[in-house]
Design a protein around this motif. Structure first.
Motif, mmCIF file in Angstrom:
data_model
loop_
_atom_site.group_PDB
_atom_site.id
_atom_site.type_symbol
_atom_site.label_atom_id
_atom_site.label_comp_id
_atom_site.label_asym_id
_atom_site.label_seq_id
_atom_site.Cartn_x
_atom_site.Cartn_y
_atom_site.Cartn_z
ATOM 1 N N PRO A 83 6.558 4.674 -0.923
ATOM 2 C CA PRO A 83 5.200 4.303 -1.332
ATOM 3 C C PRO A 83 5.130 2.858 -1.803
ATOM 4 N N GLU A 84 4.024 2.197 -1.506
ATOM 5 C CA GLU A 84 3.803 0.835 -1.982
ATOM 6 C C GLU A 84 3.791 0.837 -3.515
ATOM 7 N N GLN A 142 0.705 1.982 -5.038
ATOM 8 C CA GLN A 142 0.113 3.165 -4.400
ATOM 9 C C GLN A 142 -0.086 4.313 -5.376
ATOM 10 N N CYS A 166 -0.950 8.385 -5.391
ATOM 11 C CA CYS A 166 -0.873 9.535 -4.497
ATOM 12 C C CYS A 166 -1.622 10.714 -5.100
ATOM 13 N N PRO A 207 3.379 6.692 2.991
ATOM 14 C CA PRO A 207 3.065 5.260 2.902
ATOM 15 C C PRO A 207 2.357 4.704 4.135
ATOM 16 N N PHE A 265 -1.208 5.550 3.847
ATOM 17 C CA PHE A 265 -1.801 4.722 2.792
ATOM 18 C C PHE A 265 -2.155 3.342 3.345
ATOM 19 N N GLN A 322 -5.836 1.526 3.911
ATOM 20 C CA GLN A 322 -6.143 0.202 3.366
ATOM 21 C C GLN A 322 -6.664 -0.733 4.452
#
Length: 224
Positions: free
Chosen positions: A47-48, A51, A53, A146, A149, A153
């Motif tokens: 995950p960034e 981020q 979740c 990710p 995600f 974005q």
């Protein structure tokens, strides 16, 4: 008769894969700094760092920061040897890294702190499957992959760019004003209407970087 000589010249012209070695400084879950070199771990995705979740019925949680902290607690300051695989579009060395003889990428996937990045490597698919079956790390919680995600974005940026707007980096909370009654409601990733909500700055809607920021500005959280 010149072929062996030409072969030697060809081999000398080929770029050698470099090795990066030294103490690790963890940037985020899948990116290290070793000296002046940024290293992106090959074959994994985490995950960034900003981020959040979650899933329907589950409160959003900072999965990116959580993973980064976990990785930092294990590898920050460790001595690593990294074998270069590629250079990515950001100029980072993409590499397999080893600490104490252990493959860092494999360890992170096996512990559920990273996902196998099948787009670039099939090396860790079995490790991810085992972690998922055991509910280790991310697999024991509600999280957004990710890649998904980042896709959301990009889509949000494209939509707002079409309206002549710009999404602040790392700010994914949508402050929406309802058309009936003008109620100020914010939506976080994972909520039912998040993806369908488009921000119109002309109507006074906006992006927020945290729920605390949204609440202080007078917005309340969407119920679903």
């Amino acid at each position: 008769m010149f072929r062996p000589f030409l072969a030697v010249l060809f081999c000398l012209a080929m770029p050698a894969h470099a090795e990066v070695a030294g103490k690790v400084r963890v940037i985020d879950g899948d990116t290290f700094a070793i000296g002046e070199t940024r290293v992106r771990l090959h074959g994994i995705d985490t995950p960034e760092s900003t981020q959040m979740c979650g899933a329907r019925g589950v409160s959003p949680w900072p999965c990116g920061a959580w993973v980064s902290d976990k990785v930092r607690s294990v590898y920050d300051g460790a001595d690593a040897r990294c074998a270069e695989v590629d250079i990515d579009r950001y100029g980072r060395v993409v590499a397999k890294c080893f600490v104490g003889g252990e493959d860092v990428g494999q360890h992170l996937v096996a512990e559920g702190l990273a996902l196998a990045y099948a787009k670039y490597s099939q090396d860790y698919l079995t490790d991810e499957s085992s972690a998922r079956d055991a509910g280790r790390g991310l697999h024991g919680m509600a999280f957004e992959r990710p890649a998904r995600f980042r896709a959301v974005q990009r889509d949000a940026r494209a939509k707002t760019a079409a309206l002549g707007q710009e999404v602040p980096e790392g700010c994914r909370i949508k402050g929406n004003i309802s058309s009936s009654g003008g109620t100020m409601i914010y939506h976080v990733p994972g909520q039912r209407d998040y993806d369908a909500t488009v921000i119109s700055e002309a109507r006074g809607e906006r992006w927020f970087c945290s729920e605390d920021e949204a609440r202080k500005a007078g917005w309340r959280r969407a119920r679903r």
